[in-house]
Design a protein around this motif. Structure first.
Motif, PDB file in Angstrom:
ATOM      1  N   ILE A  73       0.851  -1.188   0.000  1.00 38.74           N
ATOM      2  CA  ILE A  73       0.000   0.000   0.000  1.00 38.74           C
ATOM      3  C   ILE A  73       0.892   1.245   0.000  1.00 38.74           C
ATOM      4  CG2 ILE A  73      -1.852   1.223   1.209  1.00 38.74           C
ATOM      5  CD1 ILE A  73      -2.643  -1.428   2.493  1.00 38.74           C
ATOM      6  N   GLU A  74       0.563   2.221  -0.808  1.00 38.88           N
ATOM      7  CA  GLU A  74       1.414   3.397  -0.974  1.00 38.88           C
ATOM      8  C   GLU A  74       1.344   4.319   0.235  1.00 38.88           C
ATOM      9  OE1 GLU A  74       2.319   6.014  -4.795  1.00 38.88           O
ATOM     10  OE2 GLU A  74       0.420   6.624  -3.863  1.00 38.88           O
ATOM     11  N   LEU A  75       2.515   4.620   0.796  1.00 40.59           N
ATOM     12  CA  LEU A  75       2.617   5.544   1.923  1.00 40.59           C
ATOM     13  C   LEU A  75       2.662   6.968   1.376  1.00 40.59           C
ATOM     14  CD1 LEU A  75       2.992   5.424   5.056  1.00 40.59           C
ATOM     15  CD2 LEU A  75       5.445   5.664   4.651  1.00 40.59           C
ATOM     16  N   THR A  84       0.858   8.512   6.308  1.00 39.29           N
ATOM     17  CA  THR A  84      -0.126   7.436   6.451  1.00 39.29           C
ATOM     18  C   THR A  84      -0.352   6.824   5.069  1.00 39.29           C
ATOM     19  OG1 THR A  84      -2.174   8.670   5.961  1.00 39.29           O
ATOM     20  CG2 THR A  84      -1.275   8.894   8.189  1.00 39.29           C
ATOM     21  N   PHE A  85      -1.272   5.897   4.992  1.00 39.90           N
ATOM     22  CA  PHE A  85      -1.600   5.295   3.699  1.00 39.90           C
ATOM     23  C   PHE A  85      -2.785   5.996   3.042  1.00 39.90           C
ATOM     24  CE2 PHE A  85       0.453   1.772   6.073  1.00 39.90           C
ATOM     25  CZ  PHE A  85       1.560   1.636   5.243  1.00 39.90           C
ATOM     26  N   GLY A  86      -3.131   7.157   3.558  1.00 41.53           N
ATOM     27  CA  GLY A  86      -4.246   7.911   2.995  1.00 41.53           C
ATOM     28  C   GLY A  86      -5.581   7.273   3.365  1.00 41.53           C
ATOM     29  N   LYS A  87      -6.640   7.980   3.112  1.00 36.60           N
ATOM     30  CA  LYS A  87      -7.967   7.500   3.497  1.00 36.60           C
ATOM     31  C   LYS A  87      -8.285   6.150   2.865  1.00 36.60           C
ATOM     32  CE  LYS A  87     -12.817   8.934   3.693  1.00 36.60           C
ATOM     33  NZ  LYS A  87     -13.801  10.022   3.379  1.00 36.60           N
ATOM     34  N   THR A  88      -8.046   6.025   1.568  1.00 36.86           N
ATOM     35  CA  THR A  88      -8.366   4.783   0.865  1.00 36.86           C
ATOM     36  C   THR A  88      -7.447   3.652   1.304  1.00 36.86           C
ATOM     37  OG1 THR A  88      -9.138   6.016  -1.065  1.00 36.86           O
ATOM     38  CG2 THR A  88      -8.600   3.685  -1.386  1.00 36.86           C
ATOM     39  N   GLY A  89      -6.164   3.945   1.426  1.00 34.19           N
ATOM     40  CA  GLY A  89      -5.207   2.918   1.813  1.00 34.19           C
ATOM     41  C   GLY A  89      -5.418   2.429   3.228  1.00 34.19           C
ATOM     42  N   GLU A  90      -5.699   3.342   4.154  1.00 25.33           N
ATOM     43  CA  GLU A  90      -5.942   2.938   5.545  1.00 25.33           C
ATOM     44  C   GLU A  90      -7.212   2.099   5.645  1.00 25.33           C
ATOM     45  OE1 GLU A  90      -3.944   3.196   7.967  1.00 25.33           O
ATOM     46  OE2 GLU A  90      -2.560   4.818   7.497  1.00 25.33           O
ATOM     47  N   ALA A  91      -8.222   2.453   4.871  1.00 20.96           N
ATOM     48  CA  ALA A  91      -9.459   1.674   4.877  1.00 20.96           C
ATOM     49  C   ALA A  91      -9.203   0.260   4.356  1.00 20.96           C
ATOM     50  CB  ALA A  91     -10.522   2.365   4.029  1.00 20.96           C
ATOM     51  N   ALA A  92      -8.387   0.146   3.302  1.00 22.32           N
ATOM     52  CA  ALA A  92      -8.054  -1.171   2.758  1.00 22.32           C
ATOM     53  C   ALA A  92      -7.263  -1.991   3.765  1.00 22.32           C
ATOM     54  CB  ALA A  92      -7.254  -1.008   1.465  1.00 22.32           C
ATOM     55  N   LEU A  93      -6.341  -1.335   4.479  1.00 20.21           N
ATOM     56  CA  LEU A  93      -5.556  -2.028   5.497  1.00 20.21           C
ATOM     57  C   LEU A  93      -6.430  -2.479   6.653  1.00 20.21           C
ATOM     58  CD1 LEU A  93      -2.930  -3.002   6.713  1.00 20.21           C
ATOM     59  CD2 LEU A  93      -2.477  -0.658   7.486  1.00 20.21           C
ATOM     60  N   SER A  94      -7.354  -1.639   7.094  1.00 16.41           N
ATOM     61  CA  SER A  94      -8.274  -2.020   8.175  1.00 16.41           C
ATOM     62  C   SER A  94      -9.109  -3.221   7.777  1.00 16.41           C
ATOM     63  CB  SER A  94      -9.183  -0.836   8.534  1.00 16.41           C
ATOM     64  OG  SER A  94      -8.440   0.215   9.115  1.00 16.41           O
ATOM     65  N   GLN A  95      -9.533  -3.259   6.518  1.00 15.26           N
ATOM     66  CA  GLN A  95     -10.316  -4.395   6.044  1.00 15.26           C
ATOM     67  C   GLN A  95      -9.471  -5.663   6.030  1.00 15.26           C
ATOM     68  OE1 GLN A  95     -13.586  -4.603   5.451  1.00 15.26           O
ATOM     69  NE2 GLN A  95     -13.294  -6.797   5.039  1.00 15.26           N
ATOM     70  N   TRP A  96      -8.211  -5.540   5.578  1.00 12.18           N
ATOM     71  CA  TRP A  96      -7.315  -6.701   5.560  1.00 12.18           C
ATOM     72  C   TRP A  96      -7.086  -7.223   6.980  1.00 12.18           C
ATOM     73  CZ3 TRP A  96      -2.782  -8.358   7.645  1.00 12.18           C
ATOM     74  CH2 TRP A  96      -2.168  -9.475   7.048  1.00 12.18           C
ATOM     75  N   MET A  97      -6.893  -6.324   7.913  1.00 14.29           N
ATOM     76  CA  MET A  97      -6.684  -6.733   9.301  1.00 14.29           C
ATOM     77  C   MET A  97      -7.941  -7.377   9.886  1.00 14.29           C
ATOM     78  SD  MET A  97      -4.319  -3.686  10.919  1.00 14.29           S
ATOM     79  CE  MET A  97      -4.098  -4.610  12.475  1.00 14.29           C
TER      80      MET A  97
END
Length: 272
Positions: A186-188, A198-211
């Motif tokens: 995921i792009e920082l 951070t990974f931005g709004k979209t990236g953080e949301a994708a990471l939260s879903q993965w977790m």
């Protein structure tokens, strides 16, 4: 000595309890004080995430491990206070984190009535799918503590706040999220004034879903968790921990990966 008492004494000894003693219905413990509470099904193969040692401050110290509170078990009196799980020896803390009685999901942790205690302690992260092909799934990969040691002030952090933040916060405030996002590609990005990453709004949301789909957590309460951290990192294989972990084979690769992600982020414009 009754067979049940001999059996329980063997359990105390096998788990390195400093002063082995049998605690049962109206049992006499080392201090000579009778306690009318019953611990059902003491089982060293099912260590709970809430492993504790209790100490009675009004009498000569005695120690007893609460290995399995089951239905019908009674809690000790409120005068008993929790002390360091390290009193049991590091092997017990290791087992409680590497082979916990159960693991908890994001859905459970983020409930309004969260099962994570608002107490100090150590938490461990297991992953049903590893964030890298070079890491094994289904095992402990990272440990953290809450709060961290602070010499000049008292931290407001605790297990509940920290674990919940890892599940739904951002990479600027969670080294675990930073590590996972970098491993997952995921792009920082720089955000805000440009100093935070951070990974931005979209990236953080994708990471939260993965977790939510893959990350599971366990914990043990400990009044001074920083006294356990170094021992755990030095003795366990924890590839996602960087601090105090240069001996781990994955350390150099992970450190380089995070450094490269930061360098790329500095070259990009600040994200909205």
């Amino acid at each position: 000595m009754p067979e049940a008492q001999r059996s329980h004494r063997r359990i105390w000894q096998s788990t390195n309890v400093p002063h082995p003693c049998y605690i049962g219905r109206s049992a006499t413990v080392n201090s000579g004080v009778h306690r009318s509470w019953y611990l059902a099904q003491l089982d060293r193969h099912h260590l709970p995430y809430g492993l504790r040692v209790f100490e009675e401050p009004n009498h000569r110290t005695y120690k007893a491990a609460v290995f399995g509170m089951r239905s019908g078990a009674m809690q000790p009196s409120s005068s008993l206070r929790s002390t360091a799980v390290a009193d049991l020896g590091g092997s017990v803390a290791h087992t409680a984190l590497t082979a916990p009685d159960r693991l908890w999901s994001a859905q459970e942790v983020l409930l309004r009535t969260s099962p994570v205690p608002a107490a100090a302690g150590v938490y461990g992260w297991h992953f049903e799918q590893a964030p890298s092909a070079d890491l094994d799934a289904g095992r402990l990969l990272y440990v953290g503590i809450a709060p961290r040691y602070m010499a000049n002030r008292t931290s407001t952090q605790n297990l509940r706040k920290r674990v919940r933040y890892h599940y739904r916060g951002n990479a600027a405030g969670s080294t675990l999220r930073l590590t996972l996002g970098c491993l997952l590609g995921i792009e920082l990005r720089r955000v805000g004034s440009g100093t935070r990453m951070t990974f931005g709004k979209t990236g953080e949301a994708a990471l939260s879903q993965w977790m939510a789909e893959n990350a599971r957590v366990c914990w043990i309460e400990h009044d001074e968790p920083w006294t356990l951290e170094s021992e755990l990192i030095s003795q366990l294989d924890l590839p996602l921990n960087l601090d105090q972990n240069r001996h781990n084979p994955f350390h150099s690769r992970l450190k380089s990966l995070r450094s490269q992600a930061r360098e790329r982020a500095r070259e990009l414009a600040v994200s909205a």
